[in-house]
Design a protein around this motif. Sequence first.
Motif, PDB file in Angstrom:
ATOM      1  N   HIS A  32       0.820  -1.214   0.000  1.00 17.97           N
ATOM      2  CA  HIS A  32       0.000   0.000   0.000  1.00 17.97           C
ATOM      3  C   HIS A  32       0.850   1.259   0.000  1.00 17.97           C
ATOM      4  O   HIS A  32       0.488   2.261  -0.613  1.00 17.97           O
ATOM      5  N   LYS A  33       1.976   1.234   0.724  1.00 20.32           N
ATOM      6  CA  LYS A  33       2.798   2.446   0.833  1.00 20.32           C
ATOM      7  C   LYS A  33       4.212   2.069   1.273  1.00 20.32           C
ATOM      8  O   LYS A  33       4.390   1.143   2.055  1.00 20.32           O
ATOM      9  N   ILE A  34       5.205   2.819   0.732  1.00 21.07           N
ATOM     10  CA  ILE A  34       6.596   2.633   1.204  1.00 21.07           C
ATOM     11  C   ILE A  34       7.129   4.023   1.526  1.00 21.07           C
ATOM     12  O   ILE A  34       7.122   4.914   0.669  1.00 21.07           O
ATOM     13  N   THR A  44       3.739  -0.214   4.382  1.00 19.80           N
ATOM     14  CA  THR A  44       2.354  -0.519   4.742  1.00 19.80           C
ATOM     15  C   THR A  44       1.902  -1.664   3.845  1.00 19.80           C
ATOM     16  O   THR A  44       1.814  -1.521   2.622  1.00 19.80           O
ATOM     17  N   LEU A  45       1.689  -2.817   4.485  1.00 19.70           N
ATOM     18  CA  LEU A  45       1.397  -4.040   3.740  1.00 19.70           C
ATOM     19  C   LEU A  45      -0.042  -4.465   3.990  1.00 19.70           C
ATOM     20  O   LEU A  45      -0.471  -4.555   5.146  1.00 19.70           O
ATOM     21  N   GLY A  46      -0.767  -4.744   2.930  1.00 24.52           N
ATOM     22  CA  GLY A  46      -2.134  -5.245   3.089  1.00 24.52           C
ATOM     23  C   GLY A  46      -2.141  -6.766   3.057  1.00 24.52           C
ATOM     24  O   GLY A  46      -1.598  -7.376   2.146  1.00 24.52           O
ATOM     25  N   ASP A  78       3.791  -1.969   8.709  1.00 24.06           N
ATOM     26  CA  ASP A  78       2.485  -1.623   9.240  1.00 24.06           C
ATOM     27  C   ASP A  78       1.507  -2.525   8.470  1.00 24.06           C
ATOM     28  O   ASP A  78       1.254  -2.301   7.280  1.00 24.06           O
ATOM     29  N   VAL A  79       1.045  -3.585   9.132  1.00 22.22           N
ATOM     30  CA  VAL A  79       0.166  -4.536   8.427  1.00 22.22           C
ATOM     31  C   VAL A  79      -1.281  -4.067   8.575  1.00 22.22           C
ATOM     32  O   VAL A  79      -1.765  -3.879   9.696  1.00 22.22           O
ATOM     33  N   VAL A  80      -1.943  -3.880   7.440  1.00 18.87           N
ATOM     34  CA  VAL A  80      -3.339  -3.439   7.470  1.00 18.87           C
ATOM     35  C   VAL A  80      -4.206  -4.491   6.775  1.00 18.87           C
ATOM     36  O   VAL A  80      -3.698  -5.331   6.031  1.00 18.87           O
ATOM     37  N   ASP A  81      -5.489  -4.422   7.023  1.00 14.64           N
ATOM     38  CA  ASP A  81      -6.390  -5.408   6.412  1.00 14.64           C
ATOM     39  C   ASP A  81      -6.533  -5.114   4.918  1.00 14.64           C
ATOM     40  O   ASP A  81      -6.732  -3.973   4.512  1.00 14.64           O
ATOM     41  N   HIS A  82      -6.384  -6.142   4.115  1.00 13.66           N
ATOM     42  CA  HIS A  82      -6.604  -6.007   2.674  1.00 13.66           C
ATOM     43  C   HIS A  82      -7.898  -6.752   2.362  1.00 13.66           C
ATOM     44  O   HIS A  82      -7.889  -7.981   2.232  1.00 13.66           O
ATOM     45  N   PRO A  83      -9.018  -6.035   2.291  1.00 11.02           N
ATOM     46  CA  PRO A  83     -10.292  -6.755   2.163  1.00 11.02           C
ATOM     47  C   PRO A  83     -10.391  -7.510   0.843  1.00 11.02           C
ATOM     48  O   PRO A  83     -10.051  -6.975  -0.204  1.00 11.02           O
ATOM     49  N   ARG A  84     -10.783  -8.758   0.936  1.00  8.17           N
ATOM     50  CA  ARG A  84     -10.961  -9.558  -0.286  1.00  8.17           C
ATOM     51  C   ARG A  84     -12.043 -10.582   0.029  1.00  8.17           C
ATOM     52  O   ARG A  84     -11.795 -11.603   0.666  1.00  8.17           O
ATOM     53  N   PRO A  85     -13.280 -10.294  -0.377  1.00  6.96           N
ATOM     54  CA  PRO A  85     -14.376 -11.209  -0.003  1.00  6.96           C
ATOM     55  C   PRO A  85     -14.236 -12.572  -0.675  1.00  6.96           C
ATOM     56  O   PRO A  85     -13.684 -12.661  -1.769  1.00  6.96           O
TER      57      PRO A  85
END
Length: 358
Positions: A32-34, A44-46, A78-85
């Motif tokens: 997501h971001k470096i 920032t990793l999803g 920074d691990v964030v949720d990567h939504p994937r239904p």
Amino acid sequence: MSSLSEQTVRTAIADHPDPETGRPIDSMGQIHKIEIDGDRATVTLGLSSHSAPIAEEVTAALESKITAAAPGSQIVFDVVDHPRPPARVGQIGLRVKSVIAVGSGKGGVGKSTVAASIALSLRRMGSKVGLMDADVYGPSIPHLLGLSGRPSITADKRIEPIRLGDMPVMSMGFLVEPDQAVIWRGPMLHGSINQFLSETDWGELDYLIIDMPPGTGDVALTLSQALPLAGAVVVCTPQAVALLDAVKAISMFRKVNIPLAGMVENMNGFVCPDCGKTYDIFGSGGARAKAEELNVPFLGGLPIDITLRIAGDEGRLAEVIESNETARAPLDAVSKALVRNLARSAAASPPKVSLPTL
Ligand code: ADP
């Protein structure tokens, strides 16, 4: 001064497989971001909730790739949720990413305890989990979790499962009186398993853990016809006679084309709470050797733990797993090994169909 730049970081990790899909994380939009600040990079990793149990292993692997490319740099994730239904699986419309069957060659080896514990442990580590008790001959999941009540039928004719917090649980134990024996004929069994799968309001799940009846192949056959399973976990105890039954269970899953996700050796040693000495009451290590011989992954061993037995008897398994780190540690290790193996399989053969990159 290290050779750290946004480009170095991205190039070093771009092709790392996303543990859920097996596809390169950059192509899935998960970096997501470096941000670079001197020798320090914040990435920032999803990661999807399906991968949450092994998030630390993923960031450790990424960190070593980055520091190999830019020695001396300091990496923060920074691990964030990567939504994937989840997509619908099979013909039945269940929305789940990985269906895991937990089986054994015979009863009494701790299959239900392990199935419920894997479900609770994956949920604790951040995944969305459902638990289905398909052990119709001896449904013990409601008792282990202290759940009771009758599933209701919703206005749109779906079965509302009993929930433990946010975890949906379905069991024949909710539908028959505890002391009533149910005589199952093949078509009835087939019908009720399919109904549990297709008509229960499971919501969107990362994992559906299914506690199988011991030994017999009927339910495995029904499941394999209804939907693709990610794998079966076979629980056994270390004695040679118990391993013979486990071998039969493995061959049964192979016959119905359910891949083997791994073996768990339950009750492999007892740590005496008084003297701290370990006693291998049923032996130890037999399942690991057997797993190797049969080319099945070994997921780990669980010691005999009195707190687990008491918790199961008193319907407080969830409470104890939540609060007791000693009881939880080997269960978490087994659950992580399971997710790691699914990630390895996904990386070895990423899906060919296109996936949404939210
Ligand atoms: P199965 O589903 O194979 O019939 P259960 O999960 O019902 O087996 O477990 C049988 C009994 O063994 C239960 O009383 C359970 O609490 C106990 N048990 C299972 N695993 C352990 C363990 N690792 N340590 C202590 N007791 C255990």
